[in-house]
Structures are given as structure tokens and as C-alpha cells.
Write a protein that holds these residues in place. Structure first.
Motif, mmCIF file in Angstrom:
data_model
loop_
_atom_site.group_PDB
_atom_site.id
_atom_site.type_symbol
_atom_site.label_atom_id
_atom_site.label_comp_id
_atom_site.label_asym_id
_atom_site.label_seq_id
_atom_site.Cartn_x
_atom_site.Cartn_y
_atom_site.Cartn_z
ATOM 1 N N LYS A 1 -91.679 -14.904 19.068
ATOM 2 C CA LYS A 1 -92.061 -13.587 19.948
ATOM 3 C C LYS A 1 -91.715 -12.807 20.291
ATOM 4 O O LYS A 1 -90.641 -11.111 20.090
ATOM 5 N N ALA A 2 -89.825 -13.672 21.080
ATOM 6 C CA ALA A 2 -88.847 -12.943 22.254
ATOM 7 C C ALA A 2 -88.130 -12.292 20.425
ATOM 8 O O ALA A 2 -87.267 -10.916 20.802
ATOM 9 N N ASP A 3 -87.684 -13.102 19.480
ATOM 10 C CA ASP A 3 -86.895 -12.707 18.744
ATOM 11 C C ASP A 3 -88.055 -11.351 18.275
ATOM 12 O O ASP A 3 -87.081 -10.327 17.485
ATOM 13 N N ILE A 4 -89.173 -11.219 18.078
ATOM 14 C CA ILE A 4 -89.801 -9.850 17.347
ATOM 15 C C ILE A 4 -89.265 -8.276 18.338
ATOM 16 O O ILE A 4 -89.341 -7.803 17.953
ATOM 17 N N GLU A 5 -89.556 -8.900 19.692
ATOM 18 C CA GLU A 5 -89.646 -7.840 20.795
ATOM 19 C C GLU A 5 -88.102 -7.389 20.552
ATOM 20 O O GLU A 5 -88.118 -6.067 20.410
ATOM 21 N N ARG A 6 -87.170 -7.907 20.124
ATOM 22 C CA ARG A 6 -85.930 -8.196 20.430
ATOM 23 C C ARG A 6 -85.686 -7.331 18.906
ATOM 24 O O ARG A 6 -84.873 -6.125 19.193
ATOM 25 N N GLU A 7 -86.496 -7.006 18.070
ATOM 26 C CA GLU A 7 -85.808 -6.839 17.042
ATOM 27 C C GLU A 7 -86.714 -5.309 16.609
ATOM 28 O O GLU A 7 -86.087 -4.063 16.434
ATOM 29 N N LYS A 8 -87.854 -4.735 17.438
ATOM 30 C CA LYS A 8 -88.025 -3.885 17.808
ATOM 31 C C LYS A 8 -87.259 -2.813 19.005
ATOM 32 O O LYS A 8 -87.422 -2.022 17.909
ATOM 33 N N ILE A 9 -86.525 -3.768 20.119
ATOM 34 C CA ILE A 9 -85.746 -2.518 20.197
ATOM 35 C C ILE A 9 -84.466 -2.226 19.541
ATOM 36 O O ILE A 9 -83.935 -1.059 19.502
ATOM 37 N N GLU A 10 -83.639 -3.312 18.645
ATOM 38 C CA GLU A 10 -82.966 -2.588 17.750
ATOM 39 C C GLU A 10 -83.172 -1.729 16.544
ATOM 40 O O GLU A 10 -82.543 -0.573 16.386
ATOM 41 N N LEU A 11 -84.784 -1.555 16.029
ATOM 42 C CA LEU A 11 -84.921 -1.003 15.454
ATOM 43 C C LEU A 11 -85.305 -0.022 16.464
ATOM 44 O O LEU A 11 -84.898 1.252 15.145
ATOM 45 N N LYS A 12 -85.434 0.660 17.178
ATOM 46 C CA LYS A 12 -85.652 2.070 17.898
ATOM 47 C C LYS A 12 -84.383 2.630 17.745
ATOM 48 O O LYS A 12 -83.926 3.689 18.088
ATOM 49 N N GLU A 13 -83.416 1.992 18.880
ATOM 50 C CA GLU A 13 -81.865 2.364 19.475
ATOM 51 C C GLU A 13 -81.018 2.219 18.312
ATOM 52 O O GLU A 13 -80.279 3.394 18.117
ATOM 53 N N THR A 14 -81.018 0.846 17.273
ATOM 54 C CA THR A 14 -80.058 1.421 15.988
ATOM 55 C C THR A 14 -80.500 1.485 14.773
ATOM 56 O O THR A 14 -80.304 0.513 13.668
ATOM 57 N N PRO A 15 -81.814 2.273 14.175
ATOM 58 C CA PRO A 15 -81.857 2.121 13.374
ATOM 59 C C PRO A 15 -81.026 2.419 11.733
ATOM 60 O O PRO A 15 -81.163 1.532 10.648
ATOM 61 N N GLU A 16 -79.844 3.189 12.249
ATOM 62 C CA GLU A 16 -79.160 2.796 10.790
ATOM 63 C C GLU A 16 -78.428 1.404 10.598
ATOM 64 O O GLU A 16 -78.411 1.016 8.927
ATOM 65 N N LEU A 17 -78.137 1.507 11.145
ATOM 66 C CA LEU A 17 -77.392 0.035 11.659
ATOM 67 C C LEU A 17 -78.742 -1.331 11.060
ATOM 68 O O LEU A 17 -77.892 -2.083 9.792
#
Length: 238
Positions: free
Chosen positions: A85-101
Motif C-alpha cells: 500500500k505504501a508503494d502504491i501511494e508513493r507511485e500515485k504521487i510520482e505519477l502526479k508530480e513527474t508523469p513524463e519520467l
């Protein structure tokens, strides 16, 4: 189209990997139930000539073992779930902040799996448009419905399997002659372990011979060492 989907679902359901989570917990619980209670009973039987201490020790080991197995499995799998769950939440944040990366990371994953660079980027874009989080959870984090942990299911499977496995040697201590109790326990426990190994191998689609040899070898060592402890100390339990 619906018919093809149903056929595909039925085909996937027949694969053994879908049984891996509950099968692992059930086999581990039953194996531990047989071995733990049988080994405990053998150790006490080697140190006493009375039936009551053997029965009492075996019953106590059965109850404590089942509860411990269920609690341990629940805590262990819950920890795994928390990490996921922690990894999924982190992935949500990364998708929002750095979508191109994140898109490039996904493309790199597909390219490393064998797709051409252009094809990998195209696949990554299409999957991102459909469900970016699902694509990253599955392909970047390696989490899917099959591997995803279920604490309650694992705890119930382990506790119930331990109880069933432990009841078998417990019944031996109740009804078989006291004079040859150690040998009866060993023989029946080995028989139960062989059946368990064969059933788990058949359910999981693996080699029955390897499963039986593996479970018999380690079971013999565990029960033999426990019996040795009883003989060495030779404490008269009253």
C-alpha cells in the motif's frame, strides 16, 4: 466478444499460480501441525511411561501452535500488505508530480523485456492513457491480483490447516498402545506427511516424488532429534 472473455477467464483460472497464496499457507500450516505435535509427543513419550503427560503436552502444543501460526501469518502478511500500500501511494504521487519520467520508466521496462524502443514507448503511452496507476503497479512494482497478499485468508488457512494436521498425531496419543508410542507416532506422522506432500504437489501441479521425498526427509530429522532429546534427558514426567 463476451464468450471469448469467458473462455480466457476460464483458461487463466486453471493455472496453478492462482492457488499459490492459500496453498502455501495451508501446506505450511498442515506440515507444521503434523511435525510440531508429533515431535512434541515423541519427545515426551520418550521421557515418560504415562499416557496423560503425552496427551496433555500434545493438546497444549496443538492449541498453542494453531493460534501462533494464525497470528504469525496474519502479522507477516499484514506487513507485506502495508508495504504494498505504501508503494502504491508513493507511485500515485510520482505519477502526479513527474508523469513524463514515469512514462519513460514504463517504456524502459517494456524495452528491457524485448520490445523495440518505439514499440515500448507506444505500449507505455496506451497503457498510461487507459490506467496509468494500474500499469505501474503491475509492471514497475510487480504487484497483481495473484501475488497480492490477503492477511485474513492466510491466517485462517494456516490456523485451520495446523489444527487439522495437529489433530492426527493427537489422535494417535489417545488411542494407540503406550508401549510403542514413539514408533507409532513416527510411523503415522510420516504417513500423514507423505499424503500431505502428494496432495500439495497434485494441487500445485508439481512433482509428487520430489514433494514426498522433501517432506519425509525433513520430517524424519525433526522427529528424530526431538526423540533424541527425550532419551538423553530421560526425565520421568509424572
Amino acid at each position: 466478444m463476451n464468450h471469448q472473455t469467458e473462455v480466457l477467464d476460464d483458461y487463466l483460472d486453471n493455472h496453478y499460480i492462482h492457488r499459490s497464496n492459500w496453498l502455501r499457507a495451508a501446506v505450511l500450516g498442515a506440515n507444521d501441525g503434523i511435525l510440531s505435535t508429533a515431535s512434541l509427543a515423541i519427545g515426551v513419550a520418550a521421557a515418560t511411561e504415562l499416557r496423560e503427560p503425552i496427551v496433555l503436552a500434545t493438546l497444549a502444543g496443538l492449541v498453542a501452535g494453531a493460534l501462533s501460526m494464525a497470528a504469525g501469518e496474519y502479522v507477516s502478511v499484514s506487513s507485506q500488505t502495508d508495504v504494498e500500500k505504501a508503494d502504491i501511494e508513493r507511485e500515485k504521487i510520482e505519477l502526479k508530480e513527474t508523469p513524463e519520467l514515469e512514462l519513460q520508466r514504463l517504456a524502459d521496462i517494456y524495452e528491457n523485456r524485448g520490445l523495440k524502443k518505439e514499440t515500448a514507448l507506444l505500449v507505455a503511452k496506451e497503457l498510461t492513457e487507459k490506467d496509468a496507476l494500474a500499469a505501474h503497479v503491475r509492471d514497475e512494482l510487480g504487484i497483481n491480483e495473484i501475488s497480492q497478499a490477503n492477511p485474513i485468508q492466510a491466517a485462517i488457512a494456516s490456523g485451520a490447516a495446523f489444527t487439522v494436521g495437529g489433530l492426527l498425531p493427537f489422535l494417535v496419543t489417545l488411542f494407540l498402545p503406550l508401549k510403542s508410542m514413539e514408533y507409532s507416532l513416527y510411523g503415522f506422522a510420516l504417513f500423514f506427511l507423505i499424503i500431505l506432500g502428494a496432495l500439495s504437489a497434485k494441487t500445485g501441479g508439481s512433482s509428487m516424488v520430489k514433494a514426498v521425498i522433501r517432506i519425509t526427509f525433513w520430517g524424519t530429522i525433526a522427529m528424530g532429534l526431538t526423540a533424541l532429546v527425550g532419551y538423553v534427558f530421560n526425565v520421568n514426567v509424572v
